[in-house]
Design a protein around this motif. Structure first.
Motif, PDB file in Angstrom:
ATOM      1  N   PHE A 223      -9.722  -2.521 -11.019  1.00  0.00           N
ATOM      2  CA  PHE A 223      -9.841  -1.402 -10.076  1.00  0.00           C
ATOM      3  C   PHE A 223      -9.664  -1.832  -8.623  1.00  0.00           C
ATOM      4  CE2 PHE A 223     -12.463   1.876 -12.732  1.00  0.00           C
ATOM      5  CZ  PHE A 223     -11.400   1.964 -13.614  1.00  0.00           C
ATOM      6  N   PHE A 224     -10.246  -2.952  -8.219  1.00  0.00           N
ATOM      7  CA  PHE A 224     -10.111  -3.390  -6.821  1.00  0.00           C
ATOM      8  C   PHE A 224      -8.641  -3.559  -6.438  1.00  0.00           C
ATOM      9  CE2 PHE A 224     -14.569  -5.352  -6.909  1.00  0.00           C
ATOM     10  CZ  PHE A 224     -15.104  -4.356  -6.112  1.00  0.00           C
ATOM     11  N   THR A 225      -7.874  -4.163  -7.338  1.00  0.00           N
ATOM     12  CA  THR A 225      -6.451  -4.405  -7.045  1.00  0.00           C
ATOM     13  C   THR A 225      -5.681  -3.100  -6.976  1.00  0.00           C
ATOM     14  OG1 THR A 225      -6.611  -6.525  -8.200  1.00  0.00           O
ATOM     15  CG2 THR A 225      -4.400  -5.671  -7.784  1.00  0.00           C
ATOM     16  N   PHE A 226      -5.994  -2.144  -7.846  1.00  0.00           N
ATOM     17  CA  PHE A 226      -5.336  -0.837  -7.791  1.00  0.00           C
ATOM     18  C   PHE A 226      -5.636  -0.130  -6.470  1.00  0.00           C
ATOM     19  CE2 PHE A 226      -5.678  -0.522 -12.695  1.00  0.00           C
ATOM     20  CZ  PHE A 226      -4.526  -1.280 -12.823  1.00  0.00           C
ATOM     21  N   ILE A 227      -6.908  -0.118  -6.077  1.00  0.00           N
ATOM     22  CA  ILE A 227      -7.292   0.566  -4.835  1.00  0.00           C
ATOM     23  C   ILE A 227      -6.621  -0.080  -3.630  1.00  0.00           C
ATOM     24  CG2 ILE A 227      -9.226   1.259  -3.367  1.00  0.00           C
ATOM     25  CD1 ILE A 227     -11.014   1.084  -5.861  1.00  0.00           C
TER      26      ILE A 227
ATOM     27  N   LYS B 175      -4.048   5.889   0.295  1.00  0.00           N
ATOM     28  CA  LYS B 175      -5.336   6.390   0.752  1.00  0.00           C
ATOM     29  C   LYS B 175      -6.428   5.960  -0.228  1.00  0.00           C
ATOM     30  CE  LYS B 175      -3.408  10.512   2.992  1.00  0.00           C
ATOM     31  NZ  LYS B 175      -3.443  12.012   3.013  1.00  0.00           N
ATOM     32  N   PRO B 176      -7.083   4.841   0.024  1.00  0.00           N
ATOM     33  CA  PRO B 176      -8.133   4.378  -0.883  1.00  0.00           C
ATOM     34  C   PRO B 176      -9.237   5.410  -1.094  1.00  0.00           C
ATOM     35  CG  PRO B 176      -7.527   2.640   0.652  1.00  0.00           C
ATOM     36  CD  PRO B 176      -6.831   3.880   1.115  1.00  0.00           C
ATOM     37  N   GLU B 177      -9.419   6.290  -0.102  1.00  0.00           N
ATOM     38  CA  GLU B 177     -10.461   7.311  -0.240  1.00  0.00           C
ATOM     39  C   GLU B 177     -10.130   8.340  -1.324  1.00  0.00           C
ATOM     40  OE1 GLU B 177      -7.836   8.456   3.327  1.00  0.00           O
ATOM     41  OE2 GLU B 177      -8.731   6.645   2.453  1.00  0.00           O
ATOM     42  N   ASP B 178      -8.881   8.332  -1.824  1.00  0.00           N
ATOM     43  CA  ASP B 178      -8.492   9.219  -2.924  1.00  0.00           C
ATOM     44  C   ASP B 178      -8.856   8.642  -4.294  1.00  0.00           C
ATOM     45  OD1 ASP B 178      -7.478  11.163  -1.296  1.00  0.00           O
ATOM     46  OD2 ASP B 178      -5.384  10.575  -1.519  1.00  0.00           O
ATOM     47  N   PHE B 179      -9.458   7.469  -4.311  1.00  0.00           N
ATOM     48  CA  PHE B 179      -9.761   6.830  -5.592  1.00  0.00           C
ATOM     49  C   PHE B 179     -10.608   7.684  -6.529  1.00  0.00           C
ATOM     50  CE2 PHE B 179     -12.575   4.047  -8.151  1.00  0.00           C
ATOM     51  CZ  PHE B 179     -11.612   3.534  -9.009  1.00  0.00           C
ATOM     52  N   PRO B 180     -11.602   8.448  -6.046  1.00  0.00           N
ATOM     53  CA  PRO B 180     -12.367   9.289  -6.978  1.00  0.00           C
ATOM     54  C   PRO B 180     -11.488  10.226  -7.797  1.00  0.00           C
ATOM     55  CG  PRO B 180     -13.540   9.131  -4.902  1.00  0.00           C
ATOM     56  CD  PRO B 180     -12.202   8.464  -4.685  1.00  0.00           C
TER      57      PRO B 180
ATOM     58  N   ARG C  55       0.846  -1.205   0.000  1.00  0.00           N
ATOM     59  CA  ARG C  55       0.000   0.000   0.000  1.00  0.00           C
ATOM     60  C   ARG C  55       0.880   1.253   0.000  1.00  0.00           C
ATOM     61  NH1 ARG C  55      -2.280  -2.934   4.076  1.00  0.00           N
ATOM     62  NH2 ARG C  55      -1.657  -1.390   5.615  1.00  0.00           N
ATOM     63  N   THR C  56       1.489   1.525  -1.148  1.00  0.00           N
ATOM     64  CA  THR C  56       2.450   2.625  -1.237  1.00  0.00           C
ATOM     65  C   THR C  56       2.134   3.631  -2.337  1.00  0.00           C
ATOM     66  OG1 THR C  56       3.848   1.229  -2.648  1.00  0.00           O
ATOM     67  CG2 THR C  56       4.354   1.255  -0.296  1.00  0.00           C
ATOM     68  N   MET C  57       1.079   3.409  -3.113  1.00  0.00           N
ATOM     69  CA  MET C  57       0.793   4.286  -4.247  1.00  0.00           C
ATOM     70  C   MET C  57       0.000   5.524  -3.829  1.00  0.00           C
ATOM     71  SD  MET C  57      -0.150   2.210  -7.689  1.00  0.00           S
ATOM     72  CE  MET C  57      -1.627   1.459  -7.022  1.00  0.00           C
TER      73      MET C  57
ATOM     74  N   GLY D  98     -17.409   3.013 -12.175  1.00  0.00           N
ATOM     75  CA  GLY D  98     -16.132   2.979 -11.475  1.00  0.00           C
ATOM     76  C   GLY D  98     -16.246   3.540 -10.068  1.00  0.00           C
ATOM     77  N   TYR D  99     -17.058   4.582  -9.909  1.00  0.00           N
ATOM     78  CA  TYR D  99     -17.268   5.173  -8.582  1.00  0.00           C
ATOM     79  C   TYR D  99     -17.921   4.168  -7.636  1.00  0.00           C
ATOM     80  CZ  TYR D  99     -18.790   8.397  -4.949  1.00  0.00           C
ATOM     81  OH  TYR D  99     -18.987   9.021  -3.740  1.00  0.00           O
ATOM     82  N   VAL D 100     -18.867   3.401  -8.154  1.00  0.00           N
ATOM     83  CA  VAL D 100     -19.537   2.395  -7.313  1.00  0.00           C
ATOM     84  C   VAL D 100     -18.554   1.307  -6.889  1.00  0.00           C
ATOM     85  CG1 VAL D 100     -21.313   0.595  -7.286  1.00  0.00           C
ATOM     86  CG2 VAL D 100     -21.823   2.830  -8.257  1.00  0.00           C
ATOM     87  N   ILE D 101     -17.642   0.927  -7.802  1.00  0.00           N
ATOM     88  CA  ILE D 101     -16.620  -0.060  -7.434  1.00  0.00           C
ATOM     89  C   ILE D 101     -15.771   0.473  -6.287  1.00  0.00           C
ATOM     90  CG2 ILE D 101     -14.465  -1.157  -8.222  1.00  0.00           C
ATOM     91  CD1 ILE D 101     -15.791  -1.531 -10.952  1.00  0.00           C
ATOM     92  N   GLY D 102     -15.394   1.762  -6.348  1.00  0.00           N
ATOM     93  CA  GLY D 102     -14.625   2.370  -5.261  1.00  0.00           C
ATOM     94  C   GLY D 102     -15.410   2.376  -3.959  1.00  0.00           C
TER      95      GLY D 102
END
Length: 470
Positions: free
Chosen positions: A253-257, A262-267, A56-58, A106-110
């Motif tokens: 997308f799941f693997t990227f997040i 900070k997964p909350e930055d996905f949007p 978790r470094t991205m 994509g937003y729903v996946i996040g």
């Protein structure tokens, strides 16, 4: 929630994942918000404070670079030919409309990932939706789809090498070269290690496409441009599936997040991707089609003269390789996590530089690219088969499954409470139906294309040395 909650040890080499305990209350928008009580959610990689390999470094822009590399690379090359089949107006409407819908899905996946932190891939999501059967079905579908995507990169790589060298060597050799290079570049264990290559990939495809657009502009109008087109259903929908395929990055997308700080930055990552790819698809589709017209071919780089085509393919080689590497890495990570994560436990091999961990990782990467090479070479109608695979899987991973996620995240008691909620419920139900429609229509169109290809004798033999140069 089903499964993945046990705290029993899976073996002597396993340690428990960090356990984020919390329940969820329902927000006004129908999604769930975290509340600290009693559920057993956890992050797939656990506590990484003392880990040798940190996943978790991205930061968000690196994830955006990965998503751009994975999505734009090959998808953009089919856009001009789709415009050629559909006409200018329908092409623009579909690119904008499907792009906007891909942003929403994509937003729903996040949102689903934030609701269930342990979800790392579609298999995990499938288990939440439908138990063990859902896990196996969605997990197998994700692996099959990505392996075929890797095969498409092997095929595109051999076409590029054949074009650059004018078929100087057997095309099978170039397929081997592409697969070997992709395998080597897939070996880094974290997506953060590949994100810098993704920047190179994006610059590479941009440069190749701009060279193509400049060249067709200099050459002037060479074909007929129409506002609309008169096509059979099969040919028309094949062009539509080209645009759908251009947005088919959601499968990863799941693997990227899961590897974002900070997964909350996905949007922010998602909006960057969708603004960039929709804009690029429109520009490339309009410009190339405006000059080339109904003579447009796919891949788009083939719409230039021989010399410029060689230059464009040479510049595009990094994105052909790197985008394949991103897909290959995601597929390998799915299998790797499946092997070393059991019932809420993770093996030490996931986060440590052990011989077993590295040997397993390398073996998985090798198997993926060996399969990709064989698929690309053995199946004579590979492009049409990829259309079949995209119809079956991309229709759901990019669109339909997000409708199911939304319905899962929104309790039945809240779906019809207000006018806004009713509209949302109807919309996402239609998205699920759209996924089913795309699957059925895409299958029909691809099968018709395969039959036509056999009738015309347009398919090469397996492991053929015949040049695939454009």
């Amino acid at each position: 929630m089903v499964g993945l909650q046990s705290t029993e040890h899976a073996g002597d080499n396993c340690t428990p994942l960090s356990d984020e305990r919390g329940s969820y209350t329902t927000a006004e928008n129908g999604f769930k918000e975290k509340d600290a009580t009693d559920t057993h959610e956890y992050d797939v990689y656990g506590d990484e404070d003392t880990a040798e390999i940190k996943y978790r470094t991205m930061v968000w822009w690196k994830a955006a670079a990965l998503m751009l590399a994975e999505t734009v690379s090959l998808g953009i090359l089919s856009i001009p030919s789709a415009f050629s089949s559909l006409g200018m107006v329908a092409g623009c409407i579909l690119v904008i409309g499907l792009g906007a819908l891909a942003t929403a899905t994509g937003y729903v996946i996040g949102s689903f990932k934030l609701r269930y932190p342990h979800v790392h891939n579609m298999a995990d999501a499938g288990e939440i939706l439908a138990g063990p059967i859902g896990r196996e079905v969605l997990g197998a579908a994700q692996v099959i789809f990505i392996v075929f995507l890797c095969g498409s990169h092997v095929l595109t790589g051999l076409i590029a090498f054949d074009t650059i060298t004018e078929g100087a060597s057997c095309s099978v050799v170039w397929a081997v070269v592409t697969a070997v290079v992709c395998f080597i570049c897939t070996i880094p264990r974290t997506l953060n290690g590949i994100s810098y290559m993704s920047v190179v990939s994006f610059i590479s495809i941009l440069a190749a496409i701009f060279i193509t657009m400049i060249t067709v502009g200099v050459n002037g109008h060479t074909g007929t441009v129409t506002a609309s087109a008169h096509l059979t259903f099969a040919k028309g929908f094949l062009a539509v599936t080209d645009i759908i395929f251009a947005y088919a990055g959601h499968v990863a997308f799941f693997t990227f997040i899961a590897e974002m700080k900070k997964p909350e930055d996905f949007p922010k990552t998602l909006y960057t991707l969708q603004i960039c790819d929709t804009t690029l698809y429109l520009i490339v589709g309009i410009v190339v089609y405006a000059f080339v017209g109904d003579t447009a071919v796919a891949p788009a780089l083939g719409n230039t003269g021989q010399l410029v085509r060689k230059i464009a393919y040479g510049i595009a080689l990094p994105t052909i390789i790197i985008a394949g590497v991103v897909n290959g890495h995601v597929c390998a990570k799915l299998v790797f996590v499946r092997i070393f994560r059991r019932n809420g436990m993770k093996s030490k091999h996931m986060n440590s530089h052990t011989f077993t961990g590295w040997a397993t990782w390398i073996a998985i990467c090798l198997a993926i690219w060996a399969l990709a090479f064989v698929i690309a070479e053995v199946i004579p109608f590979f492009n049409d088969l990829l259309g079949v695979i995209s119809a079956v899987f991309a229709s759901w991973f990019t669109y339909g499954i997000s409708g199911i996620f939304w319905l899962h995240l929104t309790p039945r008691s809240e779906r019809w409470t207000t006018t806004k909620q009713k509209a949302k419920t109807i919309f996402w139900s239609l998205v699920v139906m759209m996924g089913a429609l795309i699957m059925v229509a895409g299958l029909y169109a691809s099968i018709v294309s395969i039959i036509d290809g056999y009738k015309s004798g347009g398919f090469p033999g397996p492991f053929s040395c015949v040049s695939r140069a454009l």
